[in-house]
Enzyme design. Structure first.
Site: not given
Ligand code: BMA
Length: 381
Positions: A122, A182, A187, A258, A299
């Site tokens: 991220h 993703e 997003w 999800y 995921e």
């Molecule tokens: C998202 C959540 C957030 C987290 C992010 C990176 O789905 O779990 O709280 O910061 O993933 O792990």
């Protein structure tokens, strides 16, 4: 004629079949073995994975040898998920406060026990210097020739340094690396609408080429992972392919899903979602097989596991009962707190079912595995 047949047979024996070939021709022995073994195991069962599970769980942090999954089942998950968001800005800990030095240790411990590690990223927006979720256009600027390219190279180097230091003695620990995930959603700054498809593809290719050629990292298995919620199931294969950088740049045909495994308010809704879940997993299985690659549910999970038999009814049974689905692993997201968690912890209403999930011969946890980094040996015990 007979001579010709014999020759062909001999050739077939000695020329390795196309089989599972990593995109990196120079991949290390352990990395190649892992990839081949993931493929072999995908025909036999499903490896279970959990994000951040060694680093913390609900109500605890950084306790050596602890994991919510292990508390409940007695075993670590087979796959250990990590995220290196904030490595690019030289923080000591990632965006969810996992210390990078400890992360290296947990990765090594998992490897030594025979577990598998996967890393996502991220990464902060290199233009606005805000989070991954900040949509300020950036991809164009970080590509070669762009105004933030030099800055991006620095970020990529910091990620490469972290990956390079995933070692056990002198052996590089194979890592399933899953950047730019993703991307068909809107997003993240690298997502659809925040850059063009072509820019995304260039970013992916640049990243892979930089890591394997410039930085000479040869212990990475590259996972591509669009989000199911932005796929059109009427046109599933084509919609999966949005942003696909080509078969020379991807090892794992992944999916973050999800959408199909959330809470259902009626049996009809459950059936509808399950049918979609099955369909999309069949699609990634087919794509992986056509391309001689490996499929994975990179995921998934239901936040809070509100459905106490989620693991059996929602995740396992649809996969287990269909020979048309062959996945290497399914990884559920992190156990942050009482509300935001995806694996059961001790006394969780879903823990009894999770134990049944663990005991099912189809599921594979770390304690079920052996020789995962070697060739030609039994993989389960
Ligand atoms: C998202 C959540 C957030 C987290 C992010 C990176 O789905 O779990 O709280 O910061 O993933 O792990």
């Amino acid at each position: 004629m007979r001579m010709l047949t014999t020759c062909c047979l001999l050739l077939a024996m000695f020329i390795p079949s196309r089989g599972q070939r990593l995109i990196d021709n120079e991949a290390t022995t352990e990395t190649r073995a892992l990839y081949q073994n993931l493929k072999t195991l995908s025909a036999q069962g499903l490896l279970f994975g959990h994000q951040d599970g060694d680093a913390y769980g609900v109500g605890w942090r950084a306790k050596k040898g602890r994991s919510d999954v292990k508390d409940v089942t007695g075993s670590f998950p087979a796959v250990h998920g990590w995220d290196i968001g904030k490595i690019e800005v030289q923080h000591n800990a990632n965006l969810d406060s996992v210390n990078f030095r400890k992360m290296h240790r947990w990765i090594r411990d998992a490897y030594k026990r025979g577990g598998i590690n996967t890393v996502s990223w991220h990464i902060e927006n290199p233009v606005s210097k805000k989070s991954s979720w900040d949509k300020t256009p950036a991809v164009k600027d970080i590509l070669p020739g762009g105004s933030a390219h030099t800055y991006f190279l620095r970020q990529l180097d910091l990620a490469a340094d972290f990956l390079n230091a995933c070692k056990s003695g002198s052996t590089k620990i194979p890592i399933i690396f899953r950047p730019w995930h993703e991307h068909n959603g809107d997003w993240f700054w690298w997502g659809k609408g925040n850059c063009s498809e072509e820019e995304y593809i260039q970013l992916w290719k640049f990243t892979v080429d930089y890591l394997r050629h410039t930085r000479k990292l040869h212990h990475l298995i590259y996972a591509f992972s669009p989000d199911r919620s932005r796929m059109d199931l009427n046109n599933a294969k084509e919609s999966y392919a949005y942003g696909y950088p080509g078969d020379d740049y991807v090892d794992v045909i992944g999916l973050d899903n999800y959408r199909d495994v959330g809470v259902s308010k009626s049996p009809e809704e459950f059936e509808f979602k399950t049918a979609n879940f099955v369909q999309v997993l069949e699609v990634i299985t087919q794509l992986a097989e056509e391309k001689h690659k490996v499929a994975a549910l990179t995921e998934t999970g239901q936040e809070g596991i509100l459905h106490p038999t989620w693991y059996s009814d929602v995740l396992l049974n649809p996969i287990k009962s269909r020979s048309t689905i062959r996945l290497s692993y399914a990884l559920v997201w992190r156990n942050a707190n009482m509300k935001h968690h995806y694996a059961p912890y001790t006394n969780h209403p879903a823990s009894a079912d999770f134990i049944a999930f663990y005991n099912d011969p189809f599921t594979l946890f770390e304690s079920n595995l052996q020789h995962i980094y070697q060739s030609g040996k039994p993989l389960t015990k």
